[in-house]
Design a protein around this motif. Structure first.
Motif, short mmCIF file in Angstrom:
data_model
loop_
_atom_site.label_atom_id
_atom_site.label_comp_id
_atom_site.label_asym_id
_atom_site.label_seq_id
_atom_site.Cartn_x
_atom_site.Cartn_y
_atom_site.Cartn_z
N LEU A 5 0.84 -1.20 0.00
CA LEU A 5 0.00 0.00 0.00
C LEU A 5 0.87 1.25 0.00
N SER A 6 0.73 2.07 -1.05
CA SER A 6 1.50 3.32 -1.16
C SER A 6 0.76 4.44 -0.45
N ILE A 7 1.46 5.13 0.45
CA ILE A 7 0.80 6.21 1.20
C ILE A 7 1.00 7.58 0.56
N LEU A 8 1.58 7.59 -0.66
CA LEU A 8 1.94 8.87 -1.28
C LEU A 8 0.79 9.87 -1.34
N THR A 9 -0.42 9.39 -1.58
CA THR A 9 -1.54 10.33 -1.73
C THR A 9 -2.44 10.37 -0.49
N ILE A 10 -1.91 9.91 0.65
CA ILE A 10 -2.72 9.90 1.87
C ILE A 10 -2.81 11.31 2.44
N LEU A 132 11.12 -3.91 -9.38
CA LEU A 132 9.95 -3.03 -9.34
C LEU A 132 9.78 -2.42 -10.72
N VAL A 133 8.77 -2.87 -11.41
CA VAL A 133 8.51 -2.39 -12.77
C VAL A 133 7.54 -1.21 -12.67
N MET A 134 8.01 -0.03 -13.09
CA MET A 134 7.15 1.15 -13.01
C MET A 134 6.13 1.11 -14.16
N SER A 135 4.86 1.23 -13.78
CA SER A 135 3.81 1.23 -14.80
C SER A 135 3.22 2.63 -14.95
N VAL A 136 3.91 3.62 -14.35
CA VAL A 136 3.66 5.05 -14.62
C VAL A 136 5.04 5.70 -14.58
N HIS A 137 5.13 6.95 -15.04
CA HIS A 137 6.40 7.67 -14.88
C HIS A 137 6.51 8.08 -13.42
N PRO A 138 7.62 7.77 -12.76
CA PRO A 138 7.68 8.05 -11.34
C PRO A 138 7.55 9.54 -11.04
N GLY A 139 7.01 9.84 -9.89
CA GLY A 139 6.94 11.25 -9.50
C GLY A 139 5.62 11.66 -8.86
N TYR A 140 4.55 11.00 -9.26
CA TYR A 140 3.24 11.39 -8.74
C TYR A 140 2.37 10.16 -8.53
N GLY A 141 1.48 10.25 -7.55
CA GLY A 141 0.45 9.22 -7.39
C GLY A 141 -0.72 9.56 -8.30
N GLN A 184 -1.71 -9.46 -13.28
CA GLN A 184 -1.78 -10.63 -12.38
C GLN A 184 -1.00 -11.87 -12.88
N PRO A 185 -1.02 -12.18 -14.20
CA PRO A 185 -0.29 -13.39 -14.62
C PRO A 185 1.23 -13.29 -14.42
N TYR A 186 1.75 -12.06 -14.27
CA TYR A 186 3.21 -11.87 -14.26
C TYR A 186 3.74 -11.34 -12.94
N ALA A 187 2.88 -10.74 -12.12
CA ALA A 187 3.37 -10.04 -10.93
C ALA A 187 3.21 -10.88 -9.66
N ASP A 188 4.20 -10.78 -8.78
CA ASP A 188 4.09 -11.41 -7.45
C ASP A 188 3.56 -10.40 -6.45
N MET A 189 3.71 -9.13 -6.80
CA MET A 189 3.29 -8.06 -5.90
C MET A 189 2.79 -6.87 -6.72
N VAL A 190 1.77 -6.19 -6.21
CA VAL A 190 1.36 -4.93 -6.82
C VAL A 190 1.47 -3.83 -5.77
N VAL A 191 1.80 -2.63 -6.24
CA VAL A 191 1.78 -1.44 -5.38
C VAL A 191 0.54 -0.66 -5.77
N SER A 192 -0.24 -0.28 -4.78
CA SER A 192 -1.42 0.53 -5.11
C SER A 192 -1.60 1.61 -4.06
N GLY A 193 -1.90 2.81 -4.52
CA GLY A 193 -2.07 3.94 -3.60
C GLY A 193 -3.42 4.58 -3.75
N SER A 194 -3.56 5.44 -4.75
CA SER A 194 -4.74 6.29 -4.82
C SER A 194 -6.04 5.50 -5.00
#
Ligand code: DX5
Ligand code: ZN
Length: 218
Positions: A5-10, A132-141, A184-194
């Motif tokens: 759980l990403s707290i970036l946008t908390i 950790l494969v970034m699926s957005v450009h890092p910098g913002y939630g 889901q078929p490829y990831a062992d973990m997901v990061v999710s925030g907002s």
């Protein structure tokens, strides 16, 4: 599938009251550290990690979006991180940074931006615990998932199998109840925030993910 759980946008004034009711529903706490150089925004530093460390036993997954991460590993290790992930694009001293994180007996993660090819991290794959494969450009939630990353995840998983390696694959950015199905078929973990933090029923949502995709953690 583990959920970090990403707290970036908390709402930072309400961190504890927001996180406490969710505690058994996620597996890791994802801490996005930004320096205003590697990415344009500045988020928080090791003091917040040290404070949260006192409130929970959940493993802390620290994601350093900072240049020259090797200069700050000790600080983030001593703050109580269980895993430290740094960006391949952020340092010339990749092997030294891996060894440094390992010297604190922590799990080592290497992150790559959406435009960075897998070939850049390939030499280090046998030395890390997590990619950790970034699926957005890092910098913002709160950004939109980049669909072409699914192909990259597939290639990474194929490479892992071919080379018989043990690293885990995590995906970070834009994960919601639809994009999780694609990774889901490829990831062992997901990061999710907002998506989680804005949800009217965040705990139920996290538990749904936990039940649909049981963890096969190694
Ligand atoms: C982006 C961060 C991510 C992101 C995740 O730079 O590394 O961890 O904030 O949050 P959402 O789920 O809002 O994309
Ligand atoms: Zn992150």
């Amino acid at each position: 599938m583990d959920v970090s759980l990403s707290i970036l946008t908390i709402d930072y004034a309400k961190i504890q009251e927001s996180l406490a009711p969710l505690e058994e529903a996620y597996t890791h706490l994802h801490m996005d550290v930004m320096d205003g150089v590697f990415v344009s925004k500045i988020s928080f530093g090791s003091d917040l990690i040290a404070s949260l460390r006192k409130t929970t036993n959940i493993p802390i997954d620290t994601h350093l979006m900072i240049v020259e991460p090797e200069k700050h590993i000790e600080d983030f290790a001593k703050a109580g991180s269980d895993m430290i992930t740094f960006h391949i694009e952020a340092t010339e001293k990749v092997s030294q940074t891996i060894d440094l994180i390992r010297s604190f007996h922590l799990q080592v993660g290497i992150a790559l931006n959406p435009e960075t090819p897998i070939s850049k991290i390939e030499p280090y794959l046998s030395k890390v615990d997590l990619v950790l494969v970034m699926s957005v450009h890092p910098g913002y939630g709160g950004q939109k998932f980049i669909p072409s990353v699914v192909e990259k995840l597939k290639s990474l998983k194929d490479l892992k199998k071919k080379k018989q390696l043990r690293f885990r694959i995590s995906v970070d950015g834009g994960i919601n109840n639809e994009t999780i199905l694609a990774v889901q078929p490829y990831a062992d973990m997901v990061v999710s925030g907002s998506y989680i933090l804005k949800n009217a029923h965040p705990k139920e949502e996290l538990l749904k993910w936990k039940h649909i995709f049981p963890s096969d953690a190694i």
